[in-house]
Design a protein around this motif. Structure first.
Motif, PDB file in Angstrom:
ATOM      1  N   ALA A 108       0.828  -1.207   0.000  1.00 49.44           N
ATOM      2  CA  ALA A 108       0.000   0.000   0.000  1.00 49.44           C
ATOM      3  C   ALA A 108       0.860   1.253   0.000  1.00 49.44           C
ATOM      4  O   ALA A 108       1.820   1.360   0.764  1.00 49.44           O
ATOM      5  N   GLY A 109       0.516   2.202  -0.871  1.00 54.40           N
ATOM      6  CA  GLY A 109       1.198   3.491  -0.920  1.00 54.40           C
ATOM      7  C   GLY A 109       2.424   3.541  -1.800  1.00 54.40           C
ATOM      8  O   GLY A 109       2.908   4.631  -2.137  1.00 54.40           O
ATOM      9  N   MET A 162       1.917   5.474  -5.311  1.00 59.03           N
ATOM     10  CA  MET A 162       1.986   6.936  -5.315  1.00 59.03           C
ATOM     11  C   MET A 162       3.401   7.435  -4.989  1.00 59.03           C
ATOM     12  O   MET A 162       3.863   8.419  -5.550  1.00 59.03           O
ATOM     13  N   LEU A 211      -4.059  11.151  -5.681  1.00 54.94           N
ATOM     14  CA  LEU A 211      -5.149  10.492  -4.966  1.00 54.94           C
ATOM     15  C   LEU A 211      -4.744  10.195  -3.529  1.00 54.94           C
ATOM     16  O   LEU A 211      -3.772   9.492  -3.275  1.00 54.94           O
ATOM     17  N   GLY A 212      -5.508  10.776  -2.591  1.00 56.49           N
ATOM     18  CA  GLY A 212      -5.236  10.546  -1.179  1.00 56.49           C
ATOM     19  C   GLY A 212      -4.024  11.285  -0.665  1.00 56.49           C
ATOM     20  O   GLY A 212      -3.594  11.089   0.467  1.00 56.49           O
ATOM     21  N   ARG A 213      -3.457  12.158  -1.505  1.00 56.90           N
ATOM     22  CA  ARG A 213      -2.234  12.847  -1.088  1.00 56.90           C
ATOM     23  C   ARG A 213      -2.113  14.169  -1.844  1.00 56.90           C
ATOM     24  O   ARG A 213      -2.411  14.234  -3.033  1.00 56.90           O
ATOM     25  N   LEU A 235     -10.910   5.766  -1.916  1.00 58.64           N
ATOM     26  CA  LEU A 235      -9.851   4.911  -1.381  1.00 58.64           C
ATOM     27  C   LEU A 235     -10.157   4.512   0.055  1.00 58.64           C
ATOM     28  O   LEU A 235     -10.838   5.245   0.776  1.00 58.64           O
ATOM     29  N   ASP A 277      -5.878   2.410   3.616  1.00 56.92           N
ATOM     30  CA  ASP A 277      -4.554   2.020   3.128  1.00 56.92           C
ATOM     31  C   ASP A 277      -4.253   2.568   1.738  1.00 56.92           C
ATOM     32  O   ASP A 277      -3.192   2.290   1.168  1.00 56.92           O
ATOM     33  N   GLY A 278      -5.201   3.316   1.171  1.00 57.19           N
ATOM     34  CA  GLY A 278      -4.978   3.896  -0.149  1.00 57.19           C
ATOM     35  C   GLY A 278      -5.357   2.992  -1.298  1.00 57.19           C
ATOM     36  O   GLY A 278      -4.973   3.230  -2.445  1.00 57.19           O
ATOM     37  N   ARG A 279      -6.116   1.914  -1.014  1.00 56.81           N
ATOM     38  CA  ARG A 279      -6.565   1.014  -2.089  1.00 56.81           C
ATOM     39  C   ARG A 279      -7.945   1.455  -2.574  1.00 56.81           C
ATOM     40  O   ARG A 279      -8.765   1.935  -1.800  1.00 56.81           O
ATOM     41  N   SER A 299      -1.691   9.149 -11.762  1.00 52.59           N
ATOM     42  CA  SER A 299      -2.164   8.590 -10.493  1.00 52.59           C
ATOM     43  C   SER A 299      -3.562   8.003 -10.670  1.00 52.59           C
ATOM     44  O   SER A 299      -3.888   6.956 -10.099  1.00 52.59           O
ATOM     45  N   LYS A 304      -4.773   3.876 -10.411  1.00 49.65           N
ATOM     46  CA  LYS A 304      -5.865   3.435  -9.548  1.00 49.65           C
ATOM     47  C   LYS A 304      -7.014   2.830 -10.362  1.00 49.65           C
ATOM     48  O   LYS A 304      -7.697   1.899  -9.894  1.00 49.65           O
TER      49      LYS A 304
END
Length: 738
Positions: free
Chosen positions: A204-205, A208, A310-312, A456, A459-461, A644, A648
């Motif tokens: 995970a992660g 990115m 995404l997520g960041r 997401l 865990d960013g999935r 990104s 995903k």
């Protein structure tokens, strides 16, 4: 430096020039002894770039052949293209003429075949001036005594050989960062040394993090920059209020998405006695805290823009500023650079005022909640008075009697909480409709291209992908910001101030002709010729397909035809919004051009518009440099954000192989068709996966035709597909006809 190079080059290219040695050139140009080494450096650079050459007597002379300096863009199949600055057309480079250049390298090119009506100019790489990358991110494959790294950038052009001594701590299937120690030559692969292990490809992660390393993004702020940001504090300095309009008693709102943390714009609308509207747009006064050439300024320029992965988020400014003292947080005193506009019922700005202010935002609103309020008002069976008391009474009576049939849209808690402000939001909606209608009349391109909403887990999935739904609440802010940007751009254009404009040129006529080939399938055509390409003609097409099944596809086709907007120090108008004057003024927390023009506007306000020539000259030069840098950083940010999403989307579809969906054909090529699903995921169906029949590519009409059955596939057609394959590592999704 470039000025000196040009002087040397002009001398050597002069018709009366005779070949000379370096010392003779120094004498002719009156170069002081202290600057002689610099002259040698310039001569060496010009020689390396094949702009000049030395004869056997070490005398410099001009080069007879014309070489072009550009950036090489490599295709996975081996061929590539070179983009020359200030030239629209690219130069085609065959694989055998690439001289092992890698994707992104700066190269010198010689033209070997001029362009014609049928194809681009063809060239060959004669010299690699600078390799774009010295580090690469990829997946490590261990073959015991040696290994390879397969680059994430599929256009890079080569796997990278890793000797066992250079493995570091990498293990099979690790994502790694590699330092290139030998570039490919004479058929040999590049060689490298692993300098950082990012983690297993499935961890995970890591996906990115790999993007961040691949594009060499500055993901953390240097400590001195953070310290400088902390010194700005979290409260305004009361002493700095002097000279500002104190609007802390005004009812002012920010309206953003639920997740937004950097709130840099706030608005207020008032109806005037003469029937006109007063629109106040308050923008965070970031330039008050980020001073020219400070550490914060240097870091902001380096980044150019915030990047929303995404997520960041990789912000342009440290969070102490972006989420703190610069963010227009509700209930906090904040400094702004503001623009008030008087707008008549036709949507025309008849007067404007730019000033510094101190505000205190009344409420932090979201698009969702504003839309709930508007839906509540607009679905009422009878007109609601703008009087607050009547609205409160109606809320109580009508909700209790279930007189309003708004079901899912009505959130009683939201309505009750914001009921004193309902007239404010209704007035905003009213003005936004007026502004948008005026734009549409001018030829504003109302493109219906929904963005992806990728959800997401912790865990960013990826858990879900769907269209990002926008409402008229989004449109309110869009229209208000467009109006402020236009007003500021026009005002400072006529002041002949140093400035950075947002430029969007009209599309090339050849591209419009290509678009018409696609539009033919829908019975549509854009009327244009080489001299007359107007946004209104594009707007007519978009209006024609509005609400129809093909609307999204046609919008995408139009978007592909348009040029990419960029930043320039000279105003050239904005084709897409049909505007003569346009700039980016409204987001200084996340865009450097906005911050830069805030400085200029502030200077003009401080000097009562009587600005000295020295400032103008200095900042005009800066505007050119900053515009170029900002455009480059924006291009990288756009690429990273797009990649990104691709990663995903592929990850999401990996667990859906074999599932069937209905989609719409978004593109037809010589190797297959691209299909976009309702959830915005796009995949490729290759010819082999269209069934048993052989398909012929009709390039003129951009469609596929079955050899025997004459089955036709064209853009906009619905098609049932099955997910054949998906790869997060390759960032690809493959479909087959179901």
């Amino acid at each position: 430096m470039e000025e000196q190079e040009q002087k040397v080059l002009n001398l050597i290219k002069d018709k009366d020039y005779a070949p000379m040695k370096a010392k003779e050139i120094a004498m002719i140009m009156h170069v002081p002894k202290s600057e002689y080494n610099e002259l040698l450096r310039i001569l060496g650079k010009l020689e390396m770039e094949l702009k000049i050459q030395k004869n056997r007597k070490n005398q410099y002379r001009p080069v007879d052949t014309v070489y072009y300096d550009g950036i090489y863009r490599k295709n996975q199949k081996g061929f590539g293209f070179v983009k020359i600055e200030d030239q629209e057309d690219e130069i085609y480079i065959a694989k055998e003429n690439s001289k092992n250049a890698l994707n992104g390298d700066r190269v010198l090119v010689e033209i070997i075949e001029e362009k014609n009506k049928l194809k681009k100019a063809e060239g060959k790489v004669v010299k690699i001036l600078k390799h774009e990358k010295d580090t690469i991110v990829g997946r490590f494959e261990n073959n015991k005594s040696f290994g390879f790294v397969v680059p994430d950038d599929k256009n890079f052009g080569t796997d990278i050989f890793i000797s066992k001594k250079n493995f570091g701590k990498a293990r099979n299937n690790h994502k790694v960062l590699v330092k290139i120690i030998k570039y490919p030559e004479k058929g040999k692969k590049a060689e490298g040394k692993i300098i950082e292990v990012l983690g297993n490809v499935n961890e995970a992660g890591v996906d990115m993090l790999s993007l961040i390393k691949e594009h060499n993004l500055p993901s953390t702020f240097p400590e001195p920059v953070v310290e400088e940001a902390k010194k700005c504090g979290n409260k305004i300095d009361e002493r700095d209020i002097i000279g500002r309009r104190d609007l802390r008693g005004d009812i002012i709102f920010t309206i953003d998405g639920e997740d937004a943390k950097d709130l840099d714009d706030a608005v207020k609308v008032t109806k005037l006695e003469n029937g006109n509207y007063k629109l106040d747009v308050h923008i965070a006064d970031v330039s008050h805290y980020v001073k020219p050439n400070s550490l914060l300024d240097q870091e902001a320029l380096l980044r150019g823009t915030s990047i929303y992965m995404l997520g960041r988020v990789i912000p342009m400014l440290p969070r102490e500023l972006s989420n703190g003292i610069c963010s227009l947080n509700a209930g906090e005193d904040r400094f702004t650079l503001s623009c008030s506009m008087e707008i008549n019922p036709k949507g025309e700005v008849i007067s404007s005022d730019v000033y510094k202010a101190v505000i205190n935002v009344t409420e932090r609103m979201t698009y969702t909640n504003v839309q709930k309020i508007l839906d509540y008002v607009n679905t009422s069976k009878q007109e609601i008075s703008s009087n607050t008391d009547v609205i409160e009474s109606k809320l109580q009576d009508d909700v209790d009697k279930e007189e309003l049939n708004i079901q899912n849209n009505l959130d009683k808690e939201v309505i009750n909480r914001y009921k004193p402000y309902i007239p404010e939001f209704k007035l905003m909606e009213e003005l936004a409709h007026i502004l948008k209608n005026k734009r549409l009349e001018q030829g504003y391109l109302n493109l219906d291209i929904p963005e992806s909403k990728i959800e997401l887990d912790i865990d960013g999935r990826v858990t879900n992908i769907k269209k990002y739904e926008t409402t008229f609440a989004n449109e309110i802010i869009e229209q208000f910001m467009l109006t402020a940007n236009e007003t500021i751009a026009e005002k400072f254009f006529w002041l002949d101030a140093p400035f950075i404009y947002r430029v969007h040129e009209k599309p090339d006529y050849e591209k419009v002709q290509e678009l018409n080939k696609f539009l033919f399938n829908f019975g549509l055509k854009i009327k244009a010729n080489k001299d007359n390409i107007y946004p209104k003609e594009f707007a007519k097409i978009l209006e024609e397909v509005q609400g129809k099944e093909e609307e999204k596809v046609v919008s995408n086709l139009v978007l592909r035809t348009l040029k990419v907007a960029r930043y320039e120090a000279e105003n050239q108008g904005h084709f897409g919004i049909a505007s003569k004057y346009y700039c980016h003024f409204t987001s200084p927390i996340r865009r450097y051009p906005d911050l830069f023009i805030h400085r200029i506007i502030s200077k003009y306000l401080e000097e009562n518009y009587d600005v000295g020539e020295k400032f103008v000259e200095e900042y005009k030069k800066q505007a050119e440099e900053r515009a170029k840098q900002s455009s480059e950083r924006e291009n990288i940010a756009t690429k990273v954000e797009r990649e990104s999403e691709d990663i995903k989307k592929a990850e999401y579809m990996e667990s859906r192989i074999g599932e069937e969906y209905e989609g719409i054909i978004s593109s037809v090529t010589s190797f297959g068709i691209f299909v976009e699903l309702e959830n915005t995921v796009e995949g490729l169906i290759r010819f082999d996966d269209l069934g048993d029949e052989y398909f012929i590519y009709d390039e003129e009409r951009k469609r596929l035709i079955g050899e025997h059955t004459k089955t036709t596939y064209k853009i906009g057609d619905k098609i049932k597909i099955r997910v054949k394959d998906a790869s997060k590592l390759l960032r690809t999704v493959d479909f087959e006809k179901a």
